[in-house]
Design an enzyme around this catalytic site. Structure first.
Site, PDB file in Angstrom:
ATOM      1  N   ASN A  65      33.822  17.576  41.398  1.00 21.64           N
ATOM      2  CA  ASN A  65      34.931  16.627  41.248  1.00 21.64           C
ATOM      3  C   ASN A  65      35.466  16.170  42.602  1.00 21.64           C
ATOM      4  O   ASN A  65      36.673  15.979  42.770  1.00 21.64           O
ATOM      5  CB  ASN A  65      36.054  17.234  40.393  1.00 21.64           C
ATOM      6  CG  ASN A  65      36.382  18.668  40.779  1.00 21.64           C
ATOM      7  OD1 ASN A  65      36.178  19.056  41.926  1.00 21.64           O
ATOM      8  ND2 ASN A  65      36.874  19.445  39.832  1.00 21.64           N
TER       9      ASN A  65
ATOM     10  N   ALA B 261      45.279  12.490  40.942  1.00 21.68           N
ATOM     11  CA  ALA B 261      44.085  11.643  41.079  1.00 21.68           C
ATOM     12  C   ALA B 261      42.817  12.491  41.100  1.00 21.68           C
ATOM     13  O   ALA B 261      42.060  12.485  42.063  1.00 21.68           O
ATOM     14  CB  ALA B 261      44.183  10.777  42.333  1.00 21.68           C
ATOM     15  N   HIS B 262      42.588  13.215  40.017  1.00 23.71           N
ATOM     16  CA  HIS B 262      41.419  14.111  39.899  1.00 23.71           C
ATOM     17  C   HIS B 262      40.145  13.295  40.060  1.00 23.71           C
ATOM     18  O   HIS B 262      39.824  12.435  39.244  1.00 23.71           O
ATOM     19  CB  HIS B 262      41.470  14.794  38.535  1.00 23.71           C
ATOM     20  CG  HIS B 262      40.616  15.995  38.415  1.00 23.71           C
ATOM     21  ND1 HIS B 262      39.289  15.933  38.062  1.00 23.71           N
ATOM     22  CD2 HIS B 262      40.898  17.308  38.587  1.00 23.71           C
ATOM     23  CE1 HIS B 262      38.789  17.152  38.012  1.00 23.71           C
ATOM     24  NE2 HIS B 262      39.749  18.016  38.326  1.00 23.71           N
TER      25      HIS B 262
ATOM     26  N   GLU C  90      48.510  18.170  43.697  1.00 20.35           N
ATOM     27  CA  GLU C  90      47.230  17.715  43.155  1.00 20.35           C
ATOM     28  C   GLU C  90      47.499  16.531  42.249  1.00 20.35           C
ATOM     29  O   GLU C  90      48.389  16.569  41.392  1.00 20.35           O
ATOM     30  CB  GLU C  90      46.525  18.823  42.363  1.00 20.35           C
ATOM     31  CG  GLU C  90      46.062  20.002  43.191  1.00 20.35           C
ATOM     32  CD  GLU C  90      45.357  21.083  42.362  1.00 20.35           C
ATOM     33  OE1 GLU C  90      44.817  20.741  41.283  1.00 20.35           O
ATOM     34  OE2 GLU C  90      45.376  22.246  42.784  1.00 20.35           O
TER      35      GLU C  90
ATOM     36  N   GLU D  95      48.901  28.230  41.198  1.00 12.13           N
ATOM     37  CA  GLU D  95      48.733  28.579  39.782  1.00 12.13           C
ATOM     38  C   GLU D  95      48.793  30.090  39.524  1.00 12.13           C
ATOM     39  O   GLU D  95      47.883  30.677  38.960  1.00 12.13           O
ATOM     40  CB  GLU D  95      47.419  27.993  39.263  1.00 12.13           C
ATOM     41  CG  GLU D  95      47.456  26.476  39.248  1.00 12.13           C
ATOM     42  CD  GLU D  95      46.183  25.842  38.746  1.00 12.13           C
ATOM     43  OE1 GLU D  95      46.266  24.870  37.979  1.00 12.13           O
ATOM     44  OE2 GLU D  95      45.091  26.297  39.138  1.00 12.13           O
TER      45      GLU D  95
END
Length: 798
Positions: A629, A563-564, A561, A477
């Site tokens: 999370n 399936a949080h 990334e 990011e």
């Protein structure tokens, strides 16, 4: 935007190191080959005459509220530490209860954006450390090196009041040669004072805006090591290639050492991290000699190859020897674990390129993992790393993304030993610049290019020999810009043996793998449908501007990334894997994330322990529980979702083909016959011989009988190879009297367990469990029409 540069080096993007040694593989200066072969994979640095550990230990410590109040060194004694307290090293000082409270932010910076400037007020604390050490007399006349494995975020180092150097990058070692200060010829073995000053925020912090707690200090181990003054091993590179047949493996070793003789000995190693046993010598399988810029090449016959499923390892021993009066004198010895494997992305004109290890396409059952414990913050112990690795294997993961920075080097040895693929990610994220409208603002600035490159090149140079590392990542990011292109180009030039990935360039040429973040089904199908679809200038977020790609061949699709795993989530995880299975270009992905990033705290009013998240420390700026999370709690107790993930990841599956009554056995029992298809989902294992199978018939949750596979010729179900299947007949003798009265669901339950202890679990560990729904009529009678057994009738009457 600001153009002038301040004088402070911790606020100057062009100054990220002073006197720092060029990065190399981890060096431990062993005394002999016997010392290498007798070492254990454990939390302690190897004991020996040429290594001096400075941690774990309590060091003198003082915290200044701002840079202007930080102490200065005062002569050979370093800091005037009178009246100072002490602090355990390594640790994150905020977690130790010193100074400011911990701050959790997902993407925002904890200070105003004004690169390269950072706060000079009370928000930017400075920690000053000091410890004394005495070198052994044998070190005099040899070269000495100081290693500080993790300094967050920037640090200046002194010995006896003389400046040694300066370093940024919180997640890679800072190494300095200190020979002239401690061990030069003619010096005496005396006590020395090491002083370290760590600034909480620096210009380097602009490149470390990951979704995590902002924590500071000396957060990894520190040590000194000694090398011969005339000749020494400073670095070495291992390269392995496995041809398609797998019958041989090509091995090469390069050592930059003038006038040396290198003896490369590889010995078969048992991957037994759980028992901390490493290695097991079983003979010399390769030997080479070289001089000057030394290199040796060998071809190994019938090699034991490395993969996550079969993590066969060899110990490489590199010896520097010189002629002596009684033969050869050993000057220097180093080692590393070697896994014989090839990584490639292959596919012909009519086929998609797939990520492969040893020629076999991979199914990535991955997870993102932060270095974090509830008690230590960013200071993680070897025991906690081993627990994470063995739990990941036990829950059927085979890959880890080091989100979002290189881990301590012990993590890679553990992953190699237990069998985990690693996406090694550079310590680079600038997510908070999205508030400026361009997450990749710094990625486009030429003045920051060397800082970007440093974080990539140093990671690759340290971890290049790790067999578990199969992909390099340019970071996370940080938008996209020419600085990423420079990183990717350097990496491909210096290590063409591994692909490079980067999410925030979309389908741009900087990435060899299409690795989107939280894509939906339509996005996966559209972007992965063709090379043209991947190359398109698609947008994922307004602040991310993805470029056009030019690749002619389609690339693997592996979300970095998805399936949080926050709260009551991952309920649709099986749907993702049905989608992956339906798409030949999809190869799995990485869940976000492994562990809740809670910090252990005690309520002063009640005395009760709890796990704190953002806002629990009364900070004004925070992102609440968004750090909670994971698939496990901070103490690694599994969330319920982890059991669902384990089932979806199961490496063995079973499908029901038929069910029918069979000949009646004696004494009121029933016999039923089933045919099932057992499928191996492994990528490499040639058989299922490591597993045991138990089958039972369940009625209303009660087991009424046990099944036995009817083995056929050719080894039966245990002979099933990777991505293959076979049909198996089962017979169940069951007792209707054990079945509950009233209509009930009927299942054939199959459980696959480890037949023997592995490096990550004990014998009997459940690898896969499957329940196949059976129509009760197929059992030859309607269970609900039975007269209730006497004991059931009595229970109903009461």
């Amino acid at each position: 935007m600001p153009t002038s540069k301040p004088r402070e080096r911790w606020a100057d993007e062009a100054c990220f190191e002073v006197n720092r040694e060029r990065m190399h593989v981890p060096l431990r200066a062993y005394e002999s080959r016997a010392a290498v072969l007798g070492r254990r994979l454990c939390d302690e640095l190897p004991a020996g005459p040429w290594l001096l550990a400075l941690t774990p230990a309590r060091w003198s410590f003082s915290l200044a509220s701002k840079p202007a109040d930080a102490p200065s060194v005062s002569g050979p004694g370093g800091f005037d530490a009178a009246g100072w307290g002490d602090l355990q090293v390594p640790c994150s000082w905020e977690v130790a209860g010193v100074g400011s409270k911990p701050v959790y932010l997902n993407e925002r910076y904890p200070f105003k954006l004004d690169p390269p400037r950072v706060p000079t007020d009370e928000r930017n604390e400075v920690g000053s450390y000091q410890v004394s050490f005495t070198l052994p007399a044998r070190w005099i006349g040899r070269r000495s090196y100081l290693v500080l494995d993790g300094l967050g975020s920037a640090a200046t180092v002194w010995i006896d009041g003389a400046e040694v150097g300066y370093s940024q990058d919180s997640r890679l070692p800072a190494e300095f040669e200190v020979t002239k200060l401690v061990s030069a010829e003619g010096m005496s073995a005396s006590e020395h004072v090491l002083s370290v000053q760590v600034v909480r925020y620096s210009d380097g912090s602009y490149l470390e805006d990951q979704d995590q707690w902002w924590l500071s200090g000396i957060q990894r181990h520190c040590f000194l090591y000694s090398k011969p003054a005339r000749l020494a091993i400073r670095d070495f590179a291992v390269s392995t290639t496995v041809p398609p047949s797998g019958a041989t493996a090509d091995f090469s070793l390069d050592v930059a050492l003038a006038g040396s003789i290198v003896d490369a000995a590889a010995t078969d190693t048992a991957a037994a991290a759980k028992a901390r046993a490493l290695p097991r010598e079983s003979g010399l399988v390769a030997r080479g000699h070289a001089q000057d810029m030394s290199a040796t090449r060998s071809t190994l016959e019938a090699p034991a190859l490395w993969s996550a499923e079969e993590p066969n390892l060899y110990s490489l021993v590199v010896e520097l020897v010189a002629p002596g009066s009684g033969g050869e004198d050993v000057l220097d010895v180093e080692t590393c674990l070697v896994g014989l494997r090839s990584v490639s992305i292959e596919g012909g004109p009519a086929a998609r390129g797939l990520l492969r290890v040893n020629g076999a396409p991979l199914t990535i059952k991955g997870v993102n993992r932060h270095e974090h414990t509830a008690e230590g913050g960013k200071a993680v112990s070897w025991e906690s790393m081993l627990l994470d690795a063995t739990m990941l294997k036990a829950y059927n993961f085979n890959a880890v993304r080091t989100a979002h920075y290189p881990n301590t080097d012990a993590w890679y040895e553990i992953c190699a030993a237990v069998g985990l693929y690693v996406v090694d990610e550079a310590n680079l994220e600038t997510h908070g610049f999205s508030s400026w409208g361009d997450e990749g603002y710094l990625s486009k600035q030429p003045s920051w290019r060397h800082a970007y490159l440093s974080r990539m090149t140093r990671m690759v140079r340290r971890d290049k020999n790790s067999p578990c590392v199969i992909v390099w990542s340019l970071g996370n990011e940080s938008g996209y810009g020419p600085n990423h292109d420079a990183m990717a180009a350097w990496c491909r030039t210096h290590d063409p043996s591994r692909p490079v990935q980067y999410e925030s360039c979309g389908g741009g040429d900087a990435t060899d793998i299409i690795c989107p973040m939280y894509p939906d089904k339509k996005h996966v199908e559209k972007v992965g449908s063709s090379a043209a679809g991947q190359n398109a200038k698609w947008m994922f977020a307004p602040t991310r501007r993805f470029p056009l790609g030019t690749r002619e061949q389609p690339r693997p699709l592996i979300p970095c990334e998805f399936a949080h795993a926050m709260g009551n989530s991952t309920g649709n995880y099986a749907d993702w894997w049905e989608l992956f299975a339906s798409l030949p270009y999809a190869q799995g992905g990485f869940i976000w994330d492994w562990a809740d990033q809670g910090l252990h705290q005690t309520d002063p009013k009640t005395g009760k322990h709890f796990w704190a998240y953002g806002g629990d420390f009364e900070c004004k700026q925070h992102d609440a529980q968004f750090c909670i999370n994971g698939l496990v709690f901070p103490d690694r107790t599994p969330h319920p979702a982890l059991h669902e993930v384990k089932h979806v990841h199961r490496p063995v599956d079973v499908a029901l083909l038929s069910a029918e009554p069979a000949a009646e056995p004696a004494a009121g029992k029933r016999r039923s016959a089933f045919r099932v298809r057992i499928s191996s989902r492994y990528d490499h294992l040639p058989s299922l011989a490591h597993l045991s199978l138990r089958c039972g018939l369940e009625v209303g949750g009660v087991e009424v009988g046990e099944a036995a596979p009817l083995e056929s010729g050719g080894g039966g179900w245990r002979a099933v190879g990777a991505r293959d299947s076979c049909e198996v007949d089962l017979e169940v003798v069951w007792d209707p009297a054990l079945a509950p009265y009233r209509p009930s669901e009927v299942y054939l339950a199959l459980c696959f367990t480890l037949s023997e202890e592995s490096a990550w679990a004990a014998a009997g560990h459940e690898v896969a469990a499957v329940q196949l729904h059976i129509d009760a009529a197929a059992l030859g009678e309607q269970l609900a029409s039975q007269a209730p057994p006497a004991r059931a009738a009595a229970a109903l009457e009461s």
